[in-house]
Motif scaffolding. Structure first.
Motif, PDB file in Angstrom:
ATOM      1  N   PHE A   1       0.994  13.976 -38.107  1.00  0.00           N
ATOM      2  CA  PHE A   1       2.051  14.569 -37.298  1.00  0.00           C
ATOM      3  C   PHE A   1       1.545  14.806 -35.880  1.00  0.00           C
ATOM      4  N   LEU A   2       2.372  14.409 -34.906  1.00  0.00           N
ATOM      5  CA  LEU A   2       2.044  14.553 -33.491  1.00  0.00           C
ATOM      6  C   LEU A   2       3.106  15.385 -32.794  1.00  0.00           C
ATOM      7  N   ARG A   3       2.716  15.954 -31.672  1.00  0.00           N
ATOM      8  CA  ARG A   3       3.665  16.590 -30.762  1.00  0.00           C
ATOM      9  C   ARG A   3       3.271  16.136 -29.362  1.00  0.00           C
ATOM     10  N   LEU A   4       4.065  15.226 -28.805  1.00  0.00           N
ATOM     11  CA  LEU A   4       3.788  14.672 -27.483  1.00  0.00           C
ATOM     12  C   LEU A   4       4.648  15.378 -26.444  1.00  0.00           C
ATOM     13  N   GLY A   5       4.018  15.902 -25.401  1.00  0.00           N
ATOM     14  CA  GLY A   5       4.753  16.614 -24.351  1.00  0.00           C
ATOM     15  C   GLY A   5       5.449  17.830 -24.925  1.00  0.00           C
ATOM     16  N   GLU A   6       6.670  18.041 -24.497  1.00  0.00           N
ATOM     17  CA  GLU A   6       7.471  19.157 -25.006  1.00  0.00           C
ATOM     18  C   GLU A   6       8.381  18.702 -26.140  1.00  0.00           C
TER      19      GLU A   6
ATOM     20  N   ILE B   1       4.015  10.089 -38.179  1.00  0.00           N
ATOM     21  CA  ILE B   1       3.475   8.732 -38.076  1.00  0.00           C
ATOM     22  C   ILE B   1       2.983   8.348 -39.465  1.00  0.00           C
ATOM     23  N   ASP B   2       3.583   7.296 -40.040  1.00  0.00           N
ATOM     24  CA  ASP B   2       3.313   6.936 -41.433  1.00  0.00           C
ATOM     25  C   ASP B   2       2.315   5.804 -41.644  1.00  0.00           C
ATOM     26  N   GLY B   3       1.969   5.061 -40.586  1.00  0.00           N
ATOM     27  CA  GLY B   3       1.069   3.935 -40.780  1.00  0.00           C
ATOM     28  C   GLY B   3       0.539   3.395 -39.467  1.00  0.00           C
ATOM     29  N   PRO B   4      -0.323   2.383 -39.550  1.00  0.00           N
ATOM     30  CA  PRO B   4      -0.972   1.859 -38.349  1.00  0.00           C
ATOM     31  C   PRO B   4      -0.008   1.209 -37.356  1.00  0.00           C
ATOM     32  N   ASP B   5       1.093   0.642 -37.817  1.00  0.00           N
ATOM     33  CA  ASP B   5       2.058   0.045 -36.900  1.00  0.00           C
ATOM     34  C   ASP B   5       2.704   1.119 -36.029  1.00  0.00           C
ATOM     35  N   ALA B   6       3.139   2.205 -36.640  1.00  0.00           N
ATOM     36  CA  ALA B   6       3.738   3.321 -35.888  1.00  0.00           C
ATOM     37  C   ALA B   6       2.693   3.982 -34.990  1.00  0.00           C
ATOM     38  N   ALA B   7       1.461   4.093 -35.482  1.00  0.00           N
ATOM     39  CA  ALA B   7       0.387   4.690 -34.676  1.00  0.00           C
ATOM     40  C   ALA B   7       0.106   3.830 -33.450  1.00  0.00           C
ATOM     41  N   LEU B   8       0.064   2.523 -33.632  1.00  0.00           N
ATOM     42  CA  LEU B   8      -0.185   1.619 -32.514  1.00  0.00           C
ATOM     43  C   LEU B   8       0.937   1.706 -31.483  1.00  0.00           C
ATOM     44  N   ALA B   9       2.163   1.835 -31.949  1.00  0.00           N
ATOM     45  CA  ALA B   9       3.294   1.985 -31.020  1.00  0.00           C
ATOM     46  C   ALA B   9       3.144   3.268 -30.202  1.00  0.00           C
ATOM     47  N   GLN B  10       2.719   4.357 -30.837  1.00  0.00           N
ATOM     48  CA  GLN B  10       2.502   5.615 -30.116  1.00  0.00           C
ATOM     49  C   GLN B  10       1.369   5.468 -29.110  1.00  0.00           C
ATOM     50  N   LEU B  11       0.269   4.878 -29.543  1.00  0.00           N
ATOM     51  CA  LEU B  11      -0.885   4.694 -28.657  1.00  0.00           C
ATOM     52  C   LEU B  11      -0.533   3.820 -27.457  1.00  0.00           C
ATOM     53  N   HIS B  12       0.245   2.803 -27.706  1.00  0.00           N
ATOM     54  CA  HIS B  12       0.566   1.841 -26.657  1.00  0.00           C
ATOM     55  C   HIS B  12       1.653   2.351 -25.699  1.00  0.00           C
ATOM     56  N   ASN B  13       2.643   3.049 -26.214  1.00  0.00           N
ATOM     57  CA  ASN B  13       3.815   3.387 -25.405  1.00  0.00           C
ATOM     58  C   ASN B  13       3.949   4.854 -25.004  1.00  0.00           C
ATOM     59  N   ARG B  14       3.370   5.773 -25.759  1.00  0.00           N
ATOM     60  CA  ARG B  14       3.684   7.169 -25.523  1.00  0.00           C
ATOM     61  C   ARG B  14       2.471   8.084 -25.398  1.00  0.00           C
TER      62      ARG B  14
ATOM     63  N   PRO C   1      -1.815  10.086 -20.432  1.00  0.00           N
ATOM     64  CA  PRO C   1      -2.579   9.194 -19.547  1.00  0.00           C
ATOM     65  C   PRO C   1      -4.092   9.375 -19.594  1.00  0.00           C
ATOM     66  N   ASP C   2      -4.575  10.559 -19.913  1.00  0.00           N
ATOM     67  CA  ASP C   2      -6.027  10.781 -19.991  1.00  0.00           C
ATOM     68  C   ASP C   2      -6.516  10.282 -21.342  1.00  0.00           C
ATOM     69  N   SER C   3      -7.065   9.077 -21.375  1.00  0.00           N
ATOM     70  CA  SER C   3      -7.508   8.531 -22.652  1.00  0.00           C
ATOM     71  C   SER C   3      -9.024   8.588 -22.772  1.00  0.00           C
ATOM     72  N   HIS C   4      -9.479   8.797 -23.975  1.00  0.00           N
ATOM     73  CA  HIS C   4     -10.895   8.876 -24.321  1.00  0.00           C
ATOM     74  C   HIS C   4     -11.314   7.540 -24.945  1.00  0.00           C
ATOM     75  N   PRO C   5     -12.596   7.303 -25.127  1.00  0.00           N
ATOM     76  CA  PRO C   5     -13.037   6.086 -25.823  1.00  0.00           C
ATOM     77  C   PRO C   5     -12.431   5.976 -27.233  1.00  0.00           C
ATOM     78  N   GLU C   6     -12.130   7.114 -27.825  1.00  0.00           N
ATOM     79  CA  GLU C   6     -11.532   7.123 -29.159  1.00  0.00           C
ATOM     80  C   GLU C   6     -10.126   6.507 -29.154  1.00  0.00           C
ATOM     81  N   TYR C   7      -9.456   6.561 -28.008  1.00  0.00           N
ATOM     82  CA  TYR C   7      -8.140   5.943 -27.853  1.00  0.00           C
ATOM     83  C   TYR C   7      -8.245   4.430 -28.079  1.00  0.00           C
TER      84      TYR C   7
END
Length: 126
Positions: free
Chosen positions: A58-63, A69-82, A85-91
């Motif tokens: 479960f994520l909370r982005l912004g307000e 997020i149920d799987g890697p496809d949804a996670a990748l969409a979040q990482l890529h689109n939402r 801006p401050d990303s770490h190497p873990e990103y």
């Protein structure tokens, strides 16, 4: 099957950035067009956009509201689109793990663990 819009993913590797354009061919295959420094290659790879984790993240982005997020496809969409801006190497590691899971070259649960680590560092884990 209804036609899906191709997905464009940018992945970093030791040889530099690569743009992957994933064009769904049928339920389990995808045409992978790779653009690296002006060259173009095409091949068919086996993918699974329907992987589901044993438990969601479960994520909370912004307000915004809490997001499941149920799987890697949804996670990748979040990482890529939402993603913030401050990303770490873990990103970048989470993106790689998610792509590996979707293309069946890595574990879905390892992708989940990397995604949780990136989310915790980005302070979006709910």
């Amino acid at each position: 099957m209804a036609s899906e819009t191709p997905r464009r993913l940018e992945v970093s590797s030791a040889s530099g950035p690569t743009v992957l354009i994933l064009e769904p061919q049928d339920r389990d295959d995808v045409c992978l067009n790779t653009l690296t420094e002006g060259s173009f290659k095409e091949k068919i790879i086996d993918v699974d956009f329907h992987l589901i984790w044993t438990s969601p993240v479960f994520l909370r982005l912004g307000e915004g509201l809490r997001e499941r997020i149920d799987g890697p496809d949804a996670a990748l969409a979040q990482l890529h689109n939402r993603w913030p801006p401050d990303s770490h190497p873990e990103y970048a590691a989470a993106k790689r793990r998610c792509v590996d899971a979707i293309t069946r070259r890595g574990s879905s649960e390892l992708a989940r663990a990397a995604f949780i680590e990136a989310a915790a560092l980005a302070k979006v884990l709910s």
